[in-house]
Motif scaffolding. Structure first.
Motif, short mmCIF file in Angstrom:
data_model
loop_
_atom_site.label_atom_id
_atom_site.label_comp_id
_atom_site.label_asym_id
_atom_site.label_seq_id
_atom_site.Cartn_x
_atom_site.Cartn_y
_atom_site.Cartn_z
N ASN A 49 0.86 -1.18 0.00
CA ASN A 49 0.00 0.00 0.00
C ASN A 49 0.90 1.23 0.00
O ASN A 49 0.87 2.07 0.90
CB ASN A 49 -0.92 -0.01 1.23
CG ASN A 49 -1.93 1.12 1.19
OD1 ASN A 49 -2.28 1.61 0.12
ND2 ASN A 49 -2.39 1.54 2.36
N TYR A 50 1.72 1.31 -1.02
CA TYR A 50 2.77 2.32 -1.09
C TYR A 50 2.26 3.52 -1.87
O TYR A 50 1.88 3.41 -3.04
CB TYR A 50 4.00 1.72 -1.78
CG TYR A 50 5.24 2.58 -1.74
CD1 TYR A 50 6.00 2.70 -0.59
CD2 TYR A 50 5.65 3.27 -2.88
CE1 TYR A 50 7.15 3.48 -0.56
CE2 TYR A 50 6.80 4.04 -2.87
CZ TYR A 50 7.53 4.14 -1.70
OH TYR A 50 8.67 4.92 -1.67
N THR A 51 2.26 4.67 -1.25
CA THR A 51 1.68 5.86 -1.88
C THR A 51 2.74 6.86 -2.34
O THR A 51 2.39 7.87 -2.97
CB THR A 51 0.72 6.56 -0.91
OG1 THR A 51 1.44 6.91 0.29
CG2 THR A 51 -0.45 5.65 -0.56
N GLN A 52 4.02 6.58 -2.04
CA GLN A 52 5.07 7.49 -2.48
C GLN A 52 5.23 7.44 -4.00
O GLN A 52 4.90 6.45 -4.65
CB GLN A 52 6.39 7.13 -1.81
CG GLN A 52 6.41 7.32 -0.31
CD GLN A 52 6.71 8.76 0.08
OE1 GLN A 52 6.73 9.65 -0.77
NE2 GLN A 52 6.93 8.99 1.36
N SER A 53 5.74 8.51 -4.57
CA SER A 53 5.94 8.57 -6.02
C SER A 53 7.07 7.65 -6.45
O SER A 53 7.93 7.27 -5.66
CB SER A 53 6.27 10.00 -6.44
OG SER A 53 7.57 10.36 -5.99
N ARG A 108 3.58 10.23 -10.03
CA ARG A 108 2.58 9.17 -9.91
C ARG A 108 3.03 8.16 -8.85
O ARG A 108 4.22 7.81 -8.78
CB ARG A 108 2.39 8.45 -11.24
CG ARG A 108 1.16 7.52 -11.27
CD ARG A 108 0.93 6.96 -12.67
NE ARG A 108 -0.36 6.28 -12.74
CZ ARG A 108 -0.83 5.66 -13.82
NH1 ARG A 108 -0.10 5.65 -14.94
NH2 ARG A 108 -2.01 5.07 -13.80
N PRO A 109 2.13 7.65 -8.01
CA PRO A 109 2.51 6.64 -7.02
C PRO A 109 3.15 5.43 -7.70
O PRO A 109 2.69 4.97 -8.76
CB PRO A 109 1.18 6.28 -6.35
CG PRO A 109 0.34 7.51 -6.51
CD PRO A 109 0.72 8.08 -7.85
N THR A 127 3.36 2.10 -7.04
CA THR A 127 2.61 0.88 -7.28
C THR A 127 1.52 1.08 -8.34
O THR A 127 1.25 0.18 -9.13
CB THR A 127 1.98 0.35 -5.98
OG1 THR A 127 1.24 1.40 -5.35
CG2 THR A 127 3.06 -0.13 -5.02
N GLU A 128 0.94 2.27 -8.36
CA GLU A 128 -0.08 2.56 -9.38
C GLU A 128 0.54 2.54 -10.77
O GLU A 128 -0.04 1.99 -11.72
CB GLU A 128 -0.70 3.93 -9.09
CG GLU A 128 -1.76 4.36 -10.10
CD GLU A 128 -2.30 5.75 -9.80
OE1 GLU A 128 -2.32 6.60 -10.71
OE2 GLU A 128 -2.71 5.99 -8.63
#
Length: 293
Positions: free
Chosen positions: A92-96, A146-147, A149-150
């Motif tokens: 659940n990684y939200t960093q770019s 952009r994150p 993982t996304e």
């Protein structure tokens, strides 16, 4: 899930082989979500020398030599493997993605064991060379800020939807640039393509060799020997570990994936390789079964 795994490789030679030295990477890795049991190897003709070790990447390697004259060789690896979906890593990684690149390049973190290992998988390897074209291919998914993982899942989906699986198209000698231009290939091609794209923008990615349980066509019985070796990739996520993605199928790691090993590219983890004296031309036949039990 519990699986019975059987992998048979048969070589037939056009002339006699007087001596061969071989390495097999056919024993699954021990991982938090995967455990191998009752592993055994059957080698014909009988090997005169056997030695087990782990390579630089921690993969199990069986070395064997055959000194009797022979015109065929068969290697069968069998085992039972237990996989546990509850132990699979969650991300659940939200960093770019740029933050991950900065982490890899940071001199303050260069002595961190995890970062130090990951940096190895940012460099060129035998089958994967970083390039501007691969970086441009990656940046269609890796837009600014952009994150991570996304963006990874978007790249994974793009390869799955835009490329055609074609076992007749490529060989080990087919360069990534040709795969990218033709939009065709097999699992190892798609893994190499994704790894090359990620390394070209400064991220760390490694090649994973293993198996995937497959389903027969609707209404048909699963045929013995119908499965195959599979390949996908893992991407380093700072402070979280390695995230596996499978561009051939457009998904992520599940309990149906069985991991043999990993390396920089295919050259580090071929299921079977060797050198021999004699042999002439050869034919190769591979049978793989991943059977739930």
């Amino acid at each position: 899930m519990r699986y019975r795994l059987r992998h048979t490789t048969r070589y037939e030679y056009s002339s006699a082989v007087t001596l061969s030295h071989n390495e097999a990477r056919l024993k699954v890795r021990e991982l938090p979500w995967q455990h191998g049991e009752h592993a055994a190897f059957d080698i014909e003709p009988t090997a005169t020398r056997l030695h087990e070790r782990h390579d630089f990447f921690g993969n199990h390697v069986l070395y064997f030599a055959i000194q009797d004259v022979h015109d065929a060789m068969a290697v069968t690896a069998t085992s039972e493997v237990v996989t546990d979906a509850t132990q699979l890593p969650q991300f659940n990684y939200t960093q770019s993605w740029e933050h991950a690149v900065q982490q890899l390049r940071s001199t303050a973190l260069q002595h961190s064991p995890d970062t130090y290992e990951a940096r190895l998988f940012t460099m060129n390897s035998n089958y994967i060379k970083r390039s501007r074209d691969l970086a441009a291919f990656a940046r269609r998914s890796f837009t600014p800020h952009r994150p991570l993982t996304e963006a990874l899942l978007d790249l994974n989906a793009r390869i799955f939807h835009e490329f055609t699986y074609d076992p007749e198209f490529s060989s080990l000698a087919t360069p990534i640039t040709e795969v990218m231009a033709s939009k065709r290939g097999v699992c190892q091609d798609f893994a190499h393509l994704a790894i090359g794209a990620l390394r070209s923008i400064g991220l760390a990615a490694r090649y994973v060799s293993g198996y995937l349980e497959t389903d027969p066509p609707p209404g048909q019985t699963k045929l013995i020997g119908a499965d195959a070796s599979h390949a996908w990739l893992s991407v380093w996520i700072p402070d979280a570990g390695w995230m596996d993605i499978d561009p051939t199928n457009g998904g992520v790691l599940t309990e149906r994936y069985l991991t043999l090993g990993w390396g920089r590219d295919y050259a580090d983890v071929p299921p079977l390789k060797g050198v021999m004296s004699g042999g002439g031309n050869h034919s190769l036949h591979v049978e793989v079964d991943v059977l739930p039990i």
